[in-house]
Design an enzyme around this catalytic site. Sequence first.
Site, PDB file in Angstrom:
ATOM      1  N   GLU A 152       0.872  -1.053   0.030  1.00  0.00           N
ATOM      2  CA  GLU A 152      -0.116   0.047   0.063  1.00  0.00           C
ATOM      3  C   GLU A 152       0.737   1.322  -0.041  1.00  0.00           C
ATOM      4  OE1 GLU A 152      -2.220   0.405   3.611  1.00  0.00           O
ATOM      5  OE2 GLU A 152      -2.681   2.603   3.153  1.00  0.00           O
ATOM      6  N   THR A 199     -18.040  10.713 -11.526  1.00  0.00           N
ATOM      7  CA  THR A 199     -16.924   9.914 -11.538  1.00  0.00           C
ATOM      8  C   THR A 199     -15.810  10.665 -12.101  1.00  0.00           C
ATOM      9  OG1 THR A 199     -17.357   9.584 -14.034  1.00  0.00           O
ATOM     10  CG2 THR A 199     -18.401   8.182 -12.526  1.00  0.00           C
ATOM     11  N   CYS A 391       0.769   1.388  30.560  1.00  0.00           N
ATOM     12  CA  CYS A 391       1.653   2.110  30.356  1.00  0.00           C
ATOM     13  C   CYS A 391       1.869   3.618  31.171  1.00  0.00           C
ATOM     14  CB  CYS A 391       2.381   2.551  28.760  1.00  0.00           C
ATOM     15  SG  CYS A 391       4.156   2.609  28.652  1.00  0.00           S
ATOM     16  N   GLY A 393      -0.842   5.148  32.183  1.00  0.00           N
ATOM     17  CA  GLY A 393      -1.655   4.821  33.034  1.00  0.00           C
ATOM     18  C   GLY A 393      -1.534   4.018  34.188  1.00  0.00           C
ATOM     19  N   ARG A 472      10.078   4.626  28.456  1.00  0.00           N
ATOM     20  CA  ARG A 472      11.572   4.977  28.836  1.00  0.00           C
ATOM     21  C   ARG A 472      11.393   4.862  30.451  1.00  0.00           C
ATOM     22  NH1 ARG A 472      11.215   9.324  25.467  1.00  0.00           N
ATOM     23  NH2 ARG A 472      12.617   8.970  23.764  1.00  0.00           N
ATOM     24  N   HIS A 515       1.943  -2.511  26.749  1.00  0.00           N
ATOM     25  CA  HIS A 515       0.832  -2.141  25.978  1.00  0.00           C
ATOM     26  C   HIS A 515       0.244  -3.632  25.423  1.00  0.00           C
ATOM     27  CE1 HIS A 515       1.441   2.107  25.523  1.00  0.00           C
ATOM     28  NE2 HIS A 515       2.747   1.744  25.607  1.00  0.00           N
ATOM     29  N   GLU A 517      -2.443  -3.939  24.044  1.00  0.00           N
ATOM     30  CA  GLU A 517      -3.340  -3.766  23.124  1.00  0.00           C
ATOM     31  C   GLU A 517      -2.842  -4.101  21.615  1.00  0.00           C
ATOM     32  OE1 GLU A 517      -2.101  -1.351  25.153  1.00  0.00           O
ATOM     33  OE2 GLU A 517      -1.536   0.302  24.087  1.00  0.00           O
TER      34      GLU A 517
END
Length: 553
Positions: A152, A199, A391, A393, A472, A515, A517
Amino acid sequence: MPKEPDTGYDPTLGRKFIFVTGGVMSGLGKGITAASTGRLLSNAGFDVTAVKIDPYLNVDAGTMNPYQHGEVYVLKDGGEVDLDLGNYERFLGVDMTSDHNVTTGKTYQHVIEKERAGDYLGKTVQIIPHITDDIKRRIREAAEGTDVCIVEVGGTVGDIEGMPYLEALRQFAHEEDDDDILFTHVTLVPYSKNGEQKTKPTQHSVKELRSIGLQPDVLVGRCENELDPETKEKIALFCDVPTEAVFSNSDVEDVYHVPLMVEEEGLDEYVMERLDLRPEALPKPERDNRWRELVTRERTEEVDIALVGKYDLEDAYMSVHEALKHAGIERRTEVNVLWVDSDEMLDRHEHRLKEADGVVVPGGFGSRGTAGKIKAIQYCRENDVPFLGLCLGFQMAVVEHARNVLGLESAHSAELEPETPHPVIDILPEQYEIDDMGGTMRLGAHDTEIEAGSLAEAVYGDTVCTERHRHRYEVNPEYIERLEDGPLSFSGRANNRMEILERTDHPYFFGTQFHPEFRSRPDRASPPFVGLLDAITGDLDARKLSGETEVQA
Ligand code: GLN
């Protein structure tokens, strides 16, 4: 050596490349269109990978502002990359490496280093062929060992920065067999005031492509609704492709439904036909149907989760949103995210926190908004509201405890308040010497050892987990004894680094220095996120009591 593909597809027949470009404007979701095509090919039994080209001059996304580009996605190998790589990992179910994100910064840096080392033997070093050769090499290397590689190109056709890439793709196609390369162009088909699908922008954008020697094989029109047959015919005629090669990509509620939509349009079959993949593809009824099953699952519960962050932009926390969604799929729960701006937490947005069933405080850098985050964490701790800190949080949960439970009033993270007398979060002594923005972070996948019998063990169903990092600062070893003298404990560690914190005086107070997630997928929900939902619906207690700890499908 290329891995033997499931379909028995013979790679000596030629690896296949799908080049995806975008026209008219950015943000049309060409990444999702590309990832969806890839997903369908992988359902049909092919090994699919992807390369995202970002024509900007940054070497990687590590130092970029989430306001402009959305979150920085972190790979297993520690690569800090464009968030589209996250989409590819989630849609294709594969782990990628930094080599799958090609940037102008990386390419030029490499070529210039070679020039300095004298590798070009007195030649003039030029965009063509030196930069274009390097681009082609990177694409070929990233595709190694797979059947299909989707490439991409970020940005829009016509951007000056994208030119060397399009030229490289033109050369690439020239070097490979015709049935090994497919060009897909994604454009916008807007409506006129009187409700007509227009178009012209597509025609112009294809004209631009053709002027640099690229003829698209497939056109995908992003439109509010499906493209009318007449619209498709018109695009086909003006852009010189068969009508069957024009597809619509209309608005859907959930991006996870895009693979289902493009399958209905027949995009996958057309692509396979053109790339001569069809003879090797699994017959339709034998194809992998898990994606459809996952994304169309019935939901039996509904929860509201407050996300307390400082960037009022969904993309800045994309993987957190996705991980909540995956936990919802796993637990058949509709998860609504309530946005809480940490700067507004102390006044305008506080009520949203109070309406939520659970709270997530995600990662971040810099001090703006941290007062609001600390306040939100205090609220969760004092009111038994299920909480997940990621993190920053996690670090703020340590600060909150130090201040409000241990009475160390001015405790803080040394990152956010360098003069604090109580740096409960700090740089570890062994990190002191390193001081170079962008290069000193602890990045990528690392193991965490989990304490037996802890909530963390119940959540992960294991005494070890491997999650991705990007930070860090660490919990300061000098404060650990004091911090743990009570209901808080660090139940996950990596040597002297504190990785997971939990509380025994709370239904679900869970923080991770890593993390989770970034590892979450639709078919592999992240345990701390599933734990959050289970804590809300009461299933976590049952899980802990029964000793049943497995959370993943
Ligand atoms: N800023 C903190 C650190 O560097 C947390 C990083 C994060 O949340 N990703 O340690």
